[in-house]
Design an enzyme around this catalytic site. Structure first.
Site, PDB file in Angstrom:
ATOM      1  N   HIS A 196       0.716   0.545   5.337  1.00  0.00           N
ATOM      2  CA  HIS A 196       0.074  -0.322   4.074  1.00  0.00           C
ATOM      3  C   HIS A 196      -0.435  -1.362   4.455  1.00  0.00           C
ATOM      4  O   HIS A 196       0.079  -2.617   4.532  1.00  0.00           O
ATOM      5  CB  HIS A 196       1.298  -0.510   2.855  1.00  0.00           C
ATOM      6  CG  HIS A 196       0.651  -1.192   1.632  1.00  0.00           C
ATOM      7  ND1 HIS A 196      -0.864  -1.309   1.413  1.00  0.00           N
ATOM      8  CD2 HIS A 196       1.454  -1.424   0.425  1.00  0.00           C
ATOM      9  CE1 HIS A 196      -0.727  -1.827   0.093  1.00  0.00           C
ATOM     10  NE2 HIS A 196       0.531  -1.776  -0.389  1.00  0.00           N
TER      11      HIS A 196
ATOM     12  N   ARG B  72      -0.790  -4.497  -7.898  1.00  0.00           N
ATOM     13  CA  ARG B  72      -1.130  -5.641  -6.904  1.00  0.00           C
ATOM     14  C   ARG B  72      -2.295  -5.123  -6.084  1.00  0.00           C
ATOM     15  O   ARG B  72      -3.494  -5.852  -6.224  1.00  0.00           O
ATOM     16  CB  ARG B  72      -0.010  -6.034  -6.222  1.00  0.00           C
ATOM     17  CG  ARG B  72       0.830  -7.077  -7.000  1.00  0.00           C
ATOM     18  CD  ARG B  72       2.236  -6.673  -6.268  1.00  0.00           C
ATOM     19  NE  ARG B  72       2.725  -5.542  -6.887  1.00  0.00           N
ATOM     20  CZ  ARG B  72       3.434  -5.532  -7.986  1.00  0.00           C
ATOM     21  NH1 ARG B  72       3.891  -6.562  -8.569  1.00  0.00           N
ATOM     22  NH2 ARG B  72       3.879  -4.585  -8.636  1.00  0.00           N
ATOM     23  N   THR B  73      -2.482  -3.851  -5.444  1.00  0.00           N
ATOM     24  CA  THR B  73      -3.339  -3.750  -4.436  1.00  0.00           C
ATOM     25  C   THR B  73      -4.541  -3.269  -5.051  1.00  0.00           C
ATOM     26  O   THR B  73      -5.484  -3.733  -4.796  1.00  0.00           O
ATOM     27  CB  THR B  73      -2.605  -2.396  -3.673  1.00  0.00           C
ATOM     28  OG1 THR B  73      -1.255  -2.727  -3.212  1.00  0.00           O
ATOM     29  CG2 THR B  73      -3.445  -2.082  -2.400  1.00  0.00           C
TER      30      THR B  73
ATOM     31  N   ARG C 241      -5.644   5.121  -1.715  1.00  0.00           N
ATOM     32  CA  ARG C 241      -3.958   5.210  -1.964  1.00  0.00           C
ATOM     33  C   ARG C 241      -3.864   6.808  -2.228  1.00  0.00           C
ATOM     34  O   ARG C 241      -4.359   7.524  -3.120  1.00  0.00           O
ATOM     35  CB  ARG C 241      -3.415   4.442  -2.851  1.00  0.00           C
ATOM     36  CG  ARG C 241      -2.048   4.693  -2.943  1.00  0.00           C
ATOM     37  CD  ARG C 241      -1.500   3.689  -3.847  1.00  0.00           C
ATOM     38  NE  ARG C 241      -1.226   2.522  -3.227  1.00  0.00           N
ATOM     39  CZ  ARG C 241      -0.407   1.236  -3.735  1.00  0.00           C
ATOM     40  NH1 ARG C 241       0.414   1.391  -4.707  1.00  0.00           N
ATOM     41  NH2 ARG C 241      -0.247   0.044  -3.002  1.00  0.00           N
TER      42      ARG C 241
ATOM     43  N   LYS D 217      -9.556  19.611 -12.849  1.00  0.00           N
ATOM     44  CA  LYS D 217     -10.234  20.697 -12.824  1.00  0.00           C
ATOM     45  C   LYS D 217      -9.816  21.491 -11.606  1.00  0.00           C
ATOM     46  O   LYS D 217     -10.611  22.384 -11.148  1.00  0.00           O
ATOM     47  CB  LYS D 217     -11.764  20.537 -13.205  1.00  0.00           C
ATOM     48  CG  LYS D 217     -12.077  20.056 -14.645  1.00  0.00           C
ATOM     49  CD  LYS D 217     -13.611  19.953 -14.635  1.00  0.00           C
ATOM     50  CE  LYS D 217     -13.886  18.554 -15.668  1.00  0.00           C
ATOM     51  NZ  LYS D 217     -15.190  18.149 -15.565  1.00  0.00           N
TER      52      LYS D 217
HETATM   53  N1   CP Z   1       2.667  -4.130  -3.022  1.00  0.00           N
HETATM   54  C1   CP Z   1       2.186  -3.331  -3.855  1.00  0.00           C
HETATM   55  O1   CP Z   1       1.565  -2.447  -3.005  1.00  0.00           O
HETATM   56  O2   CP Z   1       2.052  -3.181  -4.945  1.00  0.00           O
HETATM   57  P1   CP Z   1       1.629  -2.096  -5.998  1.00  0.00           P
HETATM   58  O3   CP Z   1       2.057  -0.858  -5.825  1.00  0.00           O
HETATM   59  O4   CP Z   1       1.368  -2.892  -7.313  1.00  0.00           O
HETATM   60  O5   CP Z   1      -0.106  -2.031  -5.388  1.00  0.00           O
END
Ligand code: CP
Length: 302
Positions: A133, A55-56, A105, A83
């Site tokens: 998040h 999603r993100t 992330r 590496k």
């Molecule tokens: N909600 C969420 O962060 O989903 P993903 O891990 O698929 O990005």
């Protein structure tokens, strides 16, 4: 000073409300894509995900493209990370190559602490360990606001692995900002103590009939060393199913950040229940991230 998008805590509530309003505006513009396609023209964002995402990552990419920007998807597994290149050197390389912002992330809760002051471009938190998040937080706020027309005074229950959930982390920050109440439910040991005056530990079956929204969370097995999950017994104790739905208000909504495990924290038939806004959240993820990307570029224009 560069403005990064790292935590909802760094925003005032009016500034957060402005982002929610902008995201809502973008949600209304889907029929007129040409009107907004110039907003980030000639900008390039890098998506850098050291943890898996559907999603993100995809919604940040779609958001950038809807605003006319281009996207480089960096995949650590196929890169010089293999590496021995460090996170810092990887991000610094992308900065040197000329990207305008990095969506990032990582599994480390505090990864941004040692990074953010070393970059002359905006870093955008796409999930930091079990800490925050914030872009998910914004899409959750957008979804609640669209549904109820306000945030203040709402009662939102969260059930599941709260201790390891950055989604719950950002929601709790938002509760403080907008003065709505968050009720934490789930297995003992997976609910963290909090000093936030708008957050309360609660019993799942007792709180369900009283809330405006229930957010279900999966057990994040990847963040547990030893936990063995029995899906059937977990579902019996903490799963959202039709029997529990029957105790909820008819105007209450179901949220889940995804990915969801059907039959564990939420039963198959409830995922697409008429009171579910789970797929609405996903759509709103694009609009929220459009607002964030625009803010990141505009806020850093000299
Ligand atoms: N909600 C969420 O962060 O989903 P993903 O891990 O698929 O990005």
């Amino acid at each position: 000073m560069i403005k990064h998008f790292l935590s909802l805590s760094s925003f005032s509530s009016p500034d957060l409300q402005a982002l929610i309003d902008r995201a809502h505006f973008f949600s209304l513009e889907t029929k007129h894509p040409d009107k907004i396609r110039h907003l980030l023209k000639n900008k390039i964002f890098a998506n850098v995900f050291y943890e898996p995402s559907t999603r993100t990552r995809c919604s940040f990419e779609i958001a950038a493209k809807r605003l006319g920007a281009e996207v480089v998807n960096f995949v650590p597994e196929n890169s010089s990370v293999k590496k021995g290149e460090t996170v810092y050197d990887t991000l610094k390389t992308l900065e040197s190559l000329g990207v305008d912002g990095i969506v990032f992330r990582h599994s480390d809760d505090h990864v941004f602490d040692f990074l953010h002051h070393k970059f002359d471009l905006p870093l955008l938190n796409a999930g930091a360990g079990k800490n925050e998040h914030p872009s998910q937080g914004l899409l959750d706020l957008l979804t609640l606001h669209q549904e109820f027309g306000k945030l203040e005074g709402l009662n939102v229950a969260v059930c599941g692995d709260i201790k390891h959930s950055r989604v719950a982390g950002s929601l709790m920050v938002a509760a403080e900002k907008f003065k709505f109440n968050v009720f934490l439910c789930g297995p003992e040991g997976l609910i963290q103590e909090t000093r936030n005056v708008h957050v309360f530990k609660s019993h799942f079956d007792e709180i369900l009939p009283k809330v405006d929204a229930i957010m279900m969370l999966r057990i994040q097995l990847e963040r547990h060393d030893e936990l063995e999950l029995d899906p059937v017994s977990y579902h019996k104790q903490f799963g959202l199913n039709q029997k529990r739905m029957n105790t909820m208000r008819k105007d209450a909504i179901i949220l889940h950040p995804g990915p969801f495990n059907r039959g564990v924290e939420i039963s198959d038939d409830i995922v697409e229940h008429e009171q579910s806004r789970i797929f609405k959240q996903m759509s709103n993820g694009v609009f929220a991230r459009m607002a964030i990307l625009e803010w990141a570029i505009q806020g850093n224009r000299s």
